[in-house]
Scaffold this motif. Structure first.
Motif, PDB file in Angstrom:
ATOM      1  N   HIS A   1      49.318  37.702  26.727  1.00  0.00           N
ATOM      2  CA  HIS A   1      48.612  38.623  27.975  1.00  0.00           C
ATOM      3  C   HIS A   1      48.672  37.909  29.129  1.00  0.00           C
TER       4      HIS A   1
ATOM      5  N   SER B   1      52.992  41.259  27.767  1.00  0.00           N
ATOM      6  CA  SER B   1      52.076  42.149  28.460  1.00  0.00           C
ATOM      7  C   SER B   1      51.700  41.314  29.678  1.00  0.00           C
TER       8      SER B   1
ATOM      9  N   VAL C   1      50.362  41.606  33.889  1.00  0.00           N
ATOM     10  CA  VAL C   1      49.523  42.087  34.933  1.00  0.00           C
ATOM     11  C   VAL C   1      49.789  41.262  36.256  1.00  0.00           C
TER      12      VAL C   1
ATOM     13  N   GLU D   1      55.457  45.105  29.010  1.00  0.00           N
ATOM     14  CA  GLU D   1      54.361  46.073  29.264  1.00  0.00           C
ATOM     15  C   GLU D   1      54.006  45.594  30.588  1.00  0.00           C
TER      16      GLU D   1
ATOM     17  N   THR E   1      52.017  46.015  34.446  1.00  0.00           N
ATOM     18  CA  THR E   1      50.933  46.565  34.958  1.00  0.00           C
ATOM     19  C   THR E   1      50.792  46.159  36.647  1.00  0.00           C
TER      20      THR E   1
ATOM     21  N   LEU F   1      48.482  45.702  39.696  1.00  0.00           N
ATOM     22  CA  LEU F   1      47.154  46.191  40.456  1.00  0.00           C
ATOM     23  C   LEU F   1      47.249  46.645  41.789  1.00  0.00           C
TER      24      LEU F   1
END
Length: 260
Positions: free
Chosen positions: A94, A117, A119, A136, A138, A140
């Motif tokens: 992550h 993953s 972010v 994956e 993401t 923000l």
């Protein structure tokens, strides 16, 4: 304290804090709010500070570069730094990526590491990872800063607090061993401090021209235990200064190979 000394004290305090209210300055300096307002009027007219609603903020010592301008600064070095950083990330991790041109190179190199993953607070990382299989991603949200193509502010911070990470990669306008990571605004450094607290392994990635510089007056204190990733042009004295404070320093050659 005469008026001149008081105004100089105001400048120094605001630069240290990034932003201060009239009431706080009044209490700290032991004068009335109306006196502070007159001082601030003089200091904003002179360009030393800038007014906000109910207070004042520091004015950057230098103009902040746009992301497009930064993307043309040392591109080969940034690609090498990005390649080394990506090599530290095993599949299944992550990862948190800061906004910026250097972290965009990390995102580019991470496309080959799957599953993953990721972010990020930056549109550049999203652009680099668009279409990548097994990742994956993401983004923000929050208040958008077009100059950096990234998001900051309370909404970004609330979103960030929902995650923990194995690795965080942070960019910087400058880095010093004494004060940490330098950015143009207090909001940016607050976000970086929060990022550093959400990750097990924290890397600040900056080419050597940024070491020891102080272009602005907002600083993120990341404590101990983080790693500075820079290029081989970093001077031995600079590296020693960081290491003496418990900060690991990795220098990367133009092939993305590390020396520490």
């Amino acid at each position: 304290m005469n008026a001149g000394d008081r105004r100089e004290e105001i400048i120094q305090r605001v630069r240290a804090q990034g932003e201060m209210s009239v009431e706080t300055l009044s209490e700290m300096l032991g004068v009335t709010a109306s006196t502070i307002r007159r001082d601030l009027a003089r200091l904003t007219d002179s360009g030393d500070l800038a007014r906000t609603y109910g207070g004042v903020i520091a004015v950057p010592a230098e103009a902040e570069s746009t992301l497009d301008e930064r993307s043309h600064e040392a591109p080969e070095i940034k690609r090498a730094l990005g390649a080394w950083c990506a090599q530290q990330v095993p599949a299944g991790s992550h990862v948190l990526l800061d906004a910026g041109s250097t972290t965009a190179q990390i995102a580019r190199a991470l496309r080959e590491t799957t599953p993953l993953s990721v972010v990020s607070t930056g549109l550049t990382s999203l652009q680099q990872m668009t279409g990548a299989e097994g990742i994956e991603f993401t983004l923000l949200g929050g208040r958008y800063r077009s100059i950096s193509q990234g998001f900051i502010g309370p909404i970004t911070e609330v979103g960030l607090e929902k995650f923990t990470f194995d690795f965080a990669f942070l960019g910087a306008d400058a880095v010093t061993s004494e004060d940490g990571v330098c950015e143009a605004t207090a909001e940016q450094v607050r976000l970086k401090e929060l990022m550093s607290r959400r990750a097990t392994h924290v890397f600040v990635v900056a080419h050597s021209a940024k070491l020891g510089q102080r272009p602005f007056h907002a600083w993120a204190d990341l404590g101990n235990g983080w790693t500075l990733v820079t290029d081989e042009a970093a001077e031995a004295e600079q590296i020693t200064a960081f290491e003496s404070r418990g900060i690991r320093v990795v220098t990367v050659d133009d092939m993305g190979k590390a020396h520490d």
